[in-house]
Write an enzyme that holds these catalytic residues in place. Sequence first.
Site, PDB file in Angstrom:
ATOM      1  N   PRO A 122       1.238   6.076 -26.155  1.00 39.93           N
ATOM      2  CA  PRO A 122       1.337   4.887 -27.021  1.00 39.93           C
ATOM      3  C   PRO A 122       0.387   3.790 -26.544  1.00 39.93           C
ATOM      4  O   PRO A 122      -0.178   3.871 -25.452  1.00 39.93           O
ATOM      5  CB  PRO A 122       2.799   4.467 -26.857  1.00 39.93           C
ATOM      6  CG  PRO A 122       3.205   4.990 -25.518  1.00 39.93           C
ATOM      7  CD  PRO A 122       2.421   6.253 -25.298  1.00 39.93           C
ATOM      8  N   THR A 157      25.653  -1.295 -12.316  1.00 41.84           N
ATOM      9  CA  THR A 157      25.839  -2.735 -12.131  1.00 41.84           C
ATOM     10  C   THR A 157      26.729  -3.296 -13.233  1.00 41.84           C
ATOM     11  O   THR A 157      26.480  -3.062 -14.406  1.00 41.84           O
ATOM     12  CB  THR A 157      24.482  -3.454 -12.149  1.00 41.84           C
ATOM     13  OG1 THR A 157      23.677  -2.956 -11.085  1.00 41.84           O
ATOM     14  CG2 THR A 157      24.661  -4.951 -11.990  1.00 41.84           C
ATOM     15  N   LEU A 186      -4.682  10.551 -19.508  1.00 39.27           N
ATOM     16  CA  LEU A 186      -3.657  11.347 -20.185  1.00 39.27           C
ATOM     17  C   LEU A 186      -3.978  11.506 -21.673  1.00 39.27           C
ATOM     18  O   LEU A 186      -3.821  12.591 -22.254  1.00 39.27           O
ATOM     19  CB  LEU A 186      -2.287  10.688 -20.002  1.00 39.27           C
ATOM     20  CG  LEU A 186      -1.647  10.863 -18.618  1.00 39.27           C
ATOM     21  CD1 LEU A 186      -0.609   9.786 -18.365  1.00 39.27           C
ATOM     22  CD2 LEU A 186      -1.017  12.254 -18.491  1.00 39.27           C
ATOM     23  N   PRO A 192     -13.584 -12.930  21.818  1.00 36.54           N
ATOM     24  CA  PRO A 192     -14.849 -12.878  22.564  1.00 36.54           C
ATOM     25  C   PRO A 192     -15.915 -12.088  21.787  1.00 36.54           C
ATOM     26  O   PRO A 192     -15.598 -11.079  21.149  1.00 36.54           O
ATOM     27  CB  PRO A 192     -14.480 -12.153  23.859  1.00 36.54           C
ATOM     28  CG  PRO A 192     -12.996 -12.285  23.979  1.00 36.54           C
ATOM     29  CD  PRO A 192     -12.485 -12.318  22.583  1.00 36.54           C
ATOM     30  N   ASP A 236     -12.969  -5.264  14.546  1.00 35.30           N
ATOM     31  CA  ASP A 236     -12.251  -5.653  13.321  1.00 35.30           C
ATOM     32  C   ASP A 236     -11.201  -4.599  12.995  1.00 35.30           C
ATOM     33  O   ASP A 236     -11.474  -3.402  13.086  1.00 35.30           O
ATOM     34  CB  ASP A 236     -13.221  -5.780  12.140  1.00 35.30           C
ATOM     35  CG  ASP A 236     -14.021  -7.071  12.200  1.00 35.30           C
ATOM     36  OD1 ASP A 236     -13.706  -7.903  13.066  1.00 35.30           O
ATOM     37  OD2 ASP A 236     -14.956  -7.234  11.406  1.00 35.30           O
ATOM     38  N   SER A 260      21.210  -8.507   2.013  1.00 40.04           N
ATOM     39  CA  SER A 260      21.992  -7.937   0.914  1.00 40.04           C
ATOM     40  C   SER A 260      21.769  -6.444   0.806  1.00 40.04           C
ATOM     41  O   SER A 260      20.695  -5.933   1.110  1.00 40.04           O
ATOM     42  CB  SER A 260      21.590  -8.615  -0.404  1.00 40.04           C
ATOM     43  OG  SER A 260      22.058  -7.885  -1.510  1.00 40.04           O
ATOM     44  N   HIS A 313       9.061  -1.108  -7.044  1.00 43.04           N
ATOM     45  CA  HIS A 313       9.106   0.195  -6.386  1.00 43.04           C
ATOM     46  C   HIS A 313       8.090   0.248  -5.247  1.00 43.04           C
ATOM     47  O   HIS A 313       6.983  -0.280  -5.366  1.00 43.04           O
ATOM     48  CB  HIS A 313       8.801   1.313  -7.380  1.00 43.04           C
ATOM     49  CG  HIS A 313       9.872   1.498  -8.410  1.00 43.04           C
ATOM     50  ND1 HIS A 313       9.656   2.099  -9.624  1.00 43.04           N
ATOM     51  CD2 HIS A 313      11.180   1.152  -8.408  1.00 43.04           C
ATOM     52  CE1 HIS A 313      10.776   2.117 -10.323  1.00 43.04           C
ATOM     53  NE2 HIS A 313      11.714   1.530  -9.598  1.00 43.04           N
TER      54      HIS A 313
END
Length: 1092
Positions: free
Chosen positions: A778, A348, A770, A109, A216, A260, A751
């Site tokens: 590197p 593993t 950094l 609405p 919203d 799993s 992750h």
Amino acid sequence: MSAKAISEQTGKEFLYKYICTSATVQNRFRYATVTTETDLDRLALEHPWLLTERLVVKPDQLIKRRGKLGLVGVNLDLNGVREWLKPRLMRETTVGKAKGILRNFLIEPFVPHKQEEEFYVCIYASREGDHVLFHHQGGVDVGDVDAKAQKLLVGVDLKISEEDVRKELLGHVHDHSKTVLANFIVGLFNLYEDLFFTYLEINPLVVTKDGVYVLDMAAKIDATADYICKAKWGDVEFPPPFGREAYPEEAYIAELDAKSGASLKLTLLNPRGRIWTMVAGGGASVVYSDTICDLGGVDELANYGEYSGAPSEQQTYDYAKTILSLMTREKHPDGKVLIIGGSIANFTNVAATFKGIVRAIRDYQVPLKEHEVTIFVRRGGPNYQEGLRVMGEVGKTTGVPIHVFGTETHMTAIVGMALGRRPVPTQPPAAVHTANFLLNSSGSSTTPVSSRTASFSENKAKASASPAKKPKTGAAVSKATTLFTKHTKSMVWGMQTRAVQGMLDFDYVCSREEPSVAAMIYPFTGDHKQKFYWGHKEILLPVYKNMADAMKKHPEVDVLISFASLRSAFESTMETLQHPQIHTIAIIAEGIPEALTRKIIKAADQKGVTIIGPATVGGIKPGCFKIGNTGGMLDNILASRLYRAGSVAYVSRSGGMSNELNNIISRTTDGVYEGVAIGGDRYPGSVFMDHVLRYQDTPGVHMIVVLGEIGGTEEYKICQAIKQRRVTKPLVCWCIGTCATMFSSEVQFGHAGACANQTSETAVAKNHALKEAGAFVPKSFDELGEVIKTVYDDLVAKGIIVPAAEVPPPTVPMDYSWARELGLIRKPASFMTSICDERGQELLYAGMPITEVFKTEMGLGGTLGLLWFQRRLPRYACQFIEMCLMVTADHGPAVSGAHNTIVCARAGKDLISSLTSGLLTIGDRFGGALDAAAKQFSKAFDSGMLPMEFVNKMKKEGKLIMGIGHRVKSINNPDMRVQILKDFVKQNFAASQLLDYALDVEKITTSKKPNLILNVDGFIGVAFVDLLRNCGGFTRDEADEFVEIGALNGIFVLGRSMGFIGHYLDQKRLKQGLYRHPWDDISYVLPEHMSM
């Protein structure tokens, strides 16, 4: 991933259902969804307000700033909505860099209001607590709310009050709206907490005289809290980011992942791309994607995904075949490449997971060759050599080009090979075997333990942990600088025997005087002892049901390693924190809800306890201590020289990548001093700076390596520490996830914390900062090893590091089970079986999967055919077996077997005892005549003896003819069971020669006495011989062997067991008491001389 975006409709549904506020929330549940399948006229019947009110329509597909993009239709009637949708529904739209199809819209609405009635409110989570942002001017033009909004930080485990809201947030709000807003915001915050939201934004929030309107809304919830919130959430759908389609294959892998204990992820980026990946490990998967993009392959990268956490062979097969299916649907003019990569696994079994991939490659070998697919493999970890061998073999046998590399090759080198940026070595790598590392290479049979020092870089003095200082009340406690020494004692929560044995083997090769594990805690059994090996010797470790008992009996323990599940990790960790002796806790579990993790962090900070994890493999201090499975198995421990300390300390998020760092550092320097994987969650228990500062303050550490990643801002604290000279040791750092800025739509990496919410959180921005701060950064992960080597060589040249001579570690015997897994030994099996195999993903009956048994509807008779006769019998044979079981199921309570069962049941015995009592009566005289009848009749028939000759012979020898005769039934009172079976045999059997012979014998015996009929035992016996000989499934010798070994009596035993169980249950149901046989039914015959 934990924080997942939900649709606006789902977010509002949660709010309308569960918000608790005295403010009147208007338009509850007044929304309607429009897709391509929606009929607006029918929708109006379901939602009558669509015909009576002015409307708003907008796409509900996680698109930000829809108003600015002209994607909101305002103040329309239903026909206006219809017209507004025509040029937009199913049309491609560009939002930022993302292009996507508009397919899902929301109608609500329209709410007439003034500009000053619009407000902005947002709640989001951080490590310190939850931030509430409020601005008195909401709507499309709200602008930079971070700079404008009033902010209130609600600390972890604290509550918010209306007074706090009024004071901190509502300073610019008119008085008449303050009460409503304060009450609503408190209710909203409580909803946010209760339903485990991680982000909740409403813009605009409209407040009029009629109440509150949520116009919203954007929200994210912590998907790992599903086990807590399932009742309220229901089945939540998580839509993909705009610009990326939702593919059924992604949903299939997500379903596999949910079922799993392992981790299986798949995101399709460009299904037409030529570069496909199948990478093991959350961190490694990001590194491979980075390298592909760095080498210019971003436009051809087809997918992102990862498998980790020791998936089974079947799970790996399902994952691999999904990817192979996708990549062989459309040809590419340049052919395609599949990169099967990964870091060095911690636990593993690489060979086991590769079996699933090999199966998939065999199944898809034809389309793989048709699509000119080349496969590049690089892997390390337990049994990786066998895995690589099998992978190489499948390439040779199928003709699919497969290039195989192990730990001697840099992890991402295969990407350059696959993309043609570096040559593929023609010389295969030298064959290595796990067992090679277990041999003492010095040539001496013993290792001079006394000559070995605790560290390459520190003196022989015994290290001692710096204890945490006692706090003032309410203040956080300072944490220990040294977490582990050669004398650290730990406790393991959970029955993780493999991990504990790995720790003890590590202790042994490090020449520790005692095992590092003092005890285990496992609340699901009673206190007991568990057997382990200490070198060659067997030892016993205590296992306690109760943590308090364990702590009391082992006051020397100061580290707890928790293998508790994601559901119990919070409670067990909070319990651990009640014991002051513990100063370090490692939490291995992945998937702990973020809100619970933050509570753990707060409690740990208050008590001065260092938390490593959650979602981690742990950490390792070479020569001293390792957590659980860190560092992998013994071959990797020795190959990476983790049995003695080096000079380089590292901290990483990823567990798998920490093992890769062990490998890189051992190849480029004198080795690792200490390494910690803090975990991949958004809020790890300890952060990079905690460990960097420890390393800075540790004399034995001479250089530091940090492997950061996209998401969060912790790396900026390292920049600050370098600039402020708090960190002065050389620091090499690389943040993975640089590829994220190259993707057109948001990709959630493996992750939970690997997601940038702003530019400063991107890996590119952090790497730049950094480098500017003075860290050695590197150009890519490919160059990380080179930079580490350069820095290390410089320290050696300056004399800061003096490498020590290598001293071989003690040898540790290999476990028998692992040696057999590697194929190093063989031993005759104690048992042999050929009927059933339960070892794989699916149970096999005589080689047939159990699903196939049900699909073919072979029934109990067919199952018995597989297990007893190792054959798939014809349908009529299966039916005959089932009929035999039915007719032999019972013959009343008077027969000896049923009688015994009943007597036993009435004596109060259990089902098994009563059934056994009845079965023990089965023999030649009762029920066991099937085999004997089959043998007697077969022998006579096969020798050519006439029926009359057979009868006369048995009479002359004084023997009974087995299967002939019945106490009750006769030729005049036939046994209907025999008649039913006879009709079936005559209609369905290919031949019944032995049965016909037996029926001829019956004619002779019944002519002498009417009850000398072919009884049910005899009938089944001879008919079964006919079945075995004539069904086409057996040779004559096989058929005779089954008769000889007693298979036919099994039919009676199996069938009659049903009846015996029925009698047992009947007696119990009737509550019958102890049976005593009546005197008058016993004839007492005593010796005469005794009776006188």
